[in-house]
Design an enzyme around this catalytic site. Structure first.
Site, mmCIF file in Angstrom:
data_model
loop_
_atom_site.group_PDB
_atom_site.id
_atom_site.type_symbol
_atom_site.label_atom_id
_atom_site.label_comp_id
_atom_site.label_asym_id
_atom_site.label_seq_id
_atom_site.Cartn_x
_atom_site.Cartn_y
_atom_site.Cartn_z
ATOM 1 C CE LYS A 1 30.995 76.409 -31.292
ATOM 2 N NZ LYS A 1 31.897 76.964 -32.002
ATOM 3 C CB SER B 1 34.851 77.622 -29.489
ATOM 4 O OG SER B 1 34.250 77.703 -30.588
ATOM 5 C CB SER C 1 35.924 76.714 -33.196
ATOM 6 O OG SER C 1 36.609 77.605 -32.389
#
Lengths: 466, 468
Positions: A68, A145, A170
């Protein structure tokens, strides 16, 4: 899938450099189509592959890893998908990333996310970033996210795991929308060192994988105490990959409030089918009420998360790294100019919300009260875990929405999409998304277990996905 | 709060703790080249996390114990949020909800006890360098060597009533810090912000920031009192404001009004776990606590049989006390204490010097005391040499020999001098015979002059009386 691949790599039965070149070609193509990467780390991947080809070693030898964007990788642009961190190449890697590298992983890139983690649909990417598209339907969201991480995991045709990060849901949310396993561990299980902070008391790094076994292997490598993160735990790391394939006698609590009118029919039906399956397999299933956490979770979460976020984001002012401008005016004018131009709309909204919640005069009514509510929510869970090994609810009330639907939602409707996931996040409890295939978009079943009981969740996932 | 004194002063003092590494990272607290002692943590890079340096907590606990402060049960850190170019994260990690020390007191040299509001731990910001001076620089440079250095902030009750008392407070505090071995007096920085108000100004409070050291505090506050008096005299009101002390110009100037002060929006720092300050921890610090001034004074009384007053004065200046420790190994403690406390302190005051600024050495001082004690030099000579020894370096014994200042113990030689004086001063001799007391003093004075003070006055009187 990882396990077999690692064996082949260690036995030098795989041409790692050749494979890496092929994988890089694939991900570049996929990225063009689905916009999942913020950065593809071709040079790093190739140098790691070459080193590995010479001297194959490690529990993750030759496994491809996408990280990420908000988790730092040394010398690879890491921006948390924000324009304000344009050009920032960290001088150090996050401990979780470093652990994977030391075990032979090959880092192929940084995945797109909502800016700093501020969203549930990956539509709040920073200025200049493309919104990633769902691998199963390009008109739909990948979730957020950690959207890019979930999407590339669904797309990957090669041995791969992704690192995601969860503050309020997320990891499991995008895993649900993309139909993959997403495991958010206990707070403190995995070091946060090198994670670009959203809300430090809530942030957790965890794996996103195609199956439970791969997720378990990744968790084994990234977990453990780190002296560079005071909040990391000294709790021993078990062998998560020794999955129990039996749920006989497992005490399951179905969260009553998580099946309300807001939850779509396909989601309810899919989950209920899995619950029936569990009963047949010998699990002891009951319904449990967690009223406080469903009722107060969202406000408590958004107050605490934005309060912390608003202080974390203060450091981005164009002085030491990231976006800069010509030095003009007073420092106040300069900082404001940089921040106005480079933060996205949701980042600005959360800075303002969080700053308000901790301003004197409002601090007691919001920030302090939210901390108290958090304690009450933790107590509610702790009580439930006296009776149950695992709590079950849908991960999200709906399957992945279309972008056209998302654009009609108000900020509050956006926030409400987290209603089922903020609870375990506030309580620091491990939770997992277990994908359920349907004829349309996948549904996510969320399992929550007690602190440091990730093994229970992985076993449940193993059983329910077979 | 009700006040009745002419002047009311409260201090907030920032003490740089003398740890090897910074408060939240492993960077050294000592550095010469700008920005040479920095890392991702003290530069506030995204993803870095602070890790507490326990030594800074140990040192702060020492200060809490030395000031009888109530020690908190938990160690909690908060973020104090404001934007400023010297802040690496645009928040400062400090203690807000629960300071490590609460209450407590510190004794002035006058024995007055000044109450403390709190003692807390925080990180220092970076330092700003104005290449062309504070007001004329087109830009500033930031040096992060200071960023993250450990500070202990101590806040007093508004119980000081004059600039002299404020100076004394700072001096006593520095003294305690030195005994505690938590402050490097040569390289460390101690800074004060002073809240000051005067009766004529209805006790409207003005904060004067950025005062370094105890001499400056007296200057700054004296200036500020005069300024406030002048404001009142002109018929104006004293406004609540924050002013900066400009040591070079010797004036304070307005920075901002209190109304426009920032709201710091404190939250707990979630990167730092709340740590219990256990009884075992406090006990360990207590057991290892270095000797405090009051304890050393008691020890001097019992060990060296010196007076309690002498002991107190000696221990109120760490350097003087250390000096005394060295001196007592070489000479009589009682004489050494008496000479240090009365004469040495007098000479220092006369020259407006702190002990640390004087040239005196334990050897030189002990030699003087020892020679006096053994009646090899007179009281007068001893004082004169001491006066000289404070401001220049020389060998005491050589000096006495070269200048012929040893007590004239050869009575034949002294008798010769007296005879000479009697011969040259017939008038005084007549007066002495007539019973005038002053005449004797005159004659003794003449002998002393001839011997340059090296004769014992008692001896001289004896000889005069025997000869007339």
């Amino acid at each position: 899938m990882i396990e077999e691949h690692v064996k082949l790599v260690l036995a030098k039965k795989v041409d790692v450099v050749k494979l890496t070149k092929e994988v890089l070609a694939i991900v570049k193509k996929l990225d063009k189509e689905y916009k999942v990467y913020a950065e593809i780390s071709e040079d790093l991947a190739l140098s790691q592959a070459r080193a590995l080809a010479k001297n194959p070693k490690g529990r993750f030898a030759g496994v491809f890893v996408s990280v990420k964007d908000g988790i730092c990788v040394e010398d690879v642009q890491s921006r948390a998908s924000s324009k304000i961190l344009e050009g920032y190449k960290p001088p150090f890697s996050a401990t979780a990333v470093q652990n994977l590298i030391e075990e032979g992983a090959i880092i192929i890139g940084k995945t797109v996310q909502d800016e700093f983690g501020f969203g549930g649909f990956c539509t709040n990417v920073g200025l200049g970033f493309d919104i990633p598209l769902n691998p199963l339907d390009k008109t739909r969201s990948v979730g957020g996210s950690s959207g890019g991480s979930a999407a590339i995991t669904a797309l990957a045709s090669f041995p791969h795991i992704a690192l995601g990060e969860s503050t309020g849901g997320s990891i499991v949310n995008p895993a649900s929308f993309c139909g993959v396993i997403g495991l958010c561990p206990t707070y403190g299980r995995v070091s946060r060192y090198g994670l670009i902070d959203y809300a430090n008391s809530l942030d957790k790094i965890g794996p996103i994988a195609k199956n439970a076994k791969d997720a378990a292997l990744a968790l084994e490598v990234i977990s453990g105490y780190d002296k560079k993160d005071s909040t990391s735990s000294k709790e021993k790391v078990p062998i998560y990959s020794n999955l129990k394939k039996d749920v006989t006698g497992l005490r399951v609590g179905i969260i009553k409030e998580a099946f309300g009118d807001d939850v779509s029919k396909v989601v309810k039906d899919s989950i209920n089918k899995k619950i029936d399956e569990l009963k047949k397999l010998g699990a002891k299933v009951e319904v449990v009420s967690l009223k406080k956490n469903i009722e107060y979770g969202i406000p408590a979460y958004y107050i605490l998360a934005t309060s912390e976020a608003s202080t974390n984001l203060a450091k981005y002012c164009g002085m030491r790294y990231g976006a800069t401008e010509k030095l003009e005016g007073s420092f106040n004018e300069y900082f404001s100019n940089i921040r106005s131009k480079n933060f996205g709309e949701e980042a600005k909204r959360r800075i303002i919300l969080g700053t308000f919640a901790r301003t004197s005069g409002y601090r007691d009514a919001y920030y302090i009260k939210a901390m108290k509510v958090r304690t009450i929510i933790i107590e509610e869970y702790k009580k439930a875990f006296e009776k149950y090994d695992v709590l079950i609810s849908p991960t999200t009330p709906m399957t992945s929405p279309k972008f056209s639907e998302i654009s009609k939602m108000t900020p509050l409707q956006h926030y409400m999409a987290d209603v089922l996931t903020v609870g375990p996040n506030l309580a620091g409890l491990p939770h997992i998304n277990i994908p359920i295939k349907t004829k349309d978009m996948p549904v996510g079943l969320m399992g929550i277990s007690n602190h440091f009981e990730e093994g229970v969740l992985l076993s449940l996932a193993e059983v329910l996905t077979k | 709060m009700k006040f009745n004194t002419d002047v009311v002063i409260g201090l907030e003092i920032h003490i740089e703790l003398d740890t090897k590494t910074k408060l939240f990272c492993g960077c050294s607290t000592k550095a010469d080249k700008p920005n040479s002692s920095t890392c991702e943590i003290c530069l506030g890079f995204p993803g870095s996390k602070p890790v507490l340096n326990k030594k800074a907590v140990d040192y702060s606990l020492r200060l809490c114990l030395a000031t009888n402060s109530k020690i908190a049960s938990e160690l909690i850190f908060s973020r104090k949020n404001y934007f400023y170019p010297d802040m690496s994260k645009n928040y400062q990690i400090t203690q807000y909800e629960l300071p490590i020390g609460d209450g407590g007191e510190l004794e002035l040299s006058t024995s007055k006890k000044v109450g403390l509001v709190r003692i807390h731990i925080e990180e220092d910001p970076a330092s700003l360098v104005h290449p062309a001076g504070m007001h004329d620089s087109a830009y500033v440079l930031v040096d992060y060597n200071r960023s993250g250095r450990p500070l202990c902030e101590l806040v007093t009750q508004p119980e000081l009533t004059s600039p002299e008392e404020a100076r004394d407070f700072m001096k006593q505090l520095i003294n305690v810090l030195r005994y505690l071995k938590i402050f490097d007096v040569n390289n460390g920085v101690i800074k004060a912000d002073a809240n000051i108000s005067i009766k004529e100004g209805d006790y409207n409070r003005v904060e004067v920031k950025n005062i370094t050291g105890f001499k400056e505090i007296e200057r700054a506050l004296n200036y500020e009192i005069q300024r406030q008096k002048q404001v009142v005299k002109e018929g104006k009101k004293i406004i609540l404001e924050t002013r900066a002390w400009d040591a070079q110009a010797g004036v304070t100037h307005s920075m901002r009004s209190k109304e426009s002060e920032a709201d710091y929006g404190y939250i707990l720092d979630p990167d730092l776990v709340i740590t219990d300050i256990t009884n075992e921890w406090v006990k360990k610090i207590k057991d290892e606590l270095p000797e405090l001034p009051r304890d050393r004074a008691k020890r001097y009384v019992s060990e060296y049989k010196i007076s309690a007053d002498d002991a107190k004065v000696l221990t109120q200046d760490y350097d003087l006390a250390e000096f005394f420790n060295a001196v007592v190994k070489k000479t009589s403690p009682v004489q050494a204490a008496r000479w240090a406390r009365r004469e040495l302190v007098r000479v220092l005051n006369y020259n407006n010097l702190e002990f640390s600024e004087s040239k005196i050495t334990p050897d030189g001082f002990a030699t003087i005391v020892d020679l006096y004690d053994k009646k090899k030099i007179t009281d007068n000579v001893a004082k004169k040499i001491l006066e000289k020894l404070v401001i220049e370096k020389f060998d005491v014994k050589d000096y006495i020999k070269n200048e012929g200042l040893g007590v004239v113990s050869d009575s034949g030689k002294l008798e010769g001098v007296v005879k000479e004086v009697i011969k040259n001063n017939p008038k005084a001799v007549e007066e002495f015979k007539a019973g005038k007391g002053n005449a004797l003093n005159f004659l003794v004075g003449q002998v002393m002059r001839q011997t340059r003070g090296a004769a014992s006055p008692e001896e001289v009187i004896k000889i005069i009386k025997s000869l007339i």
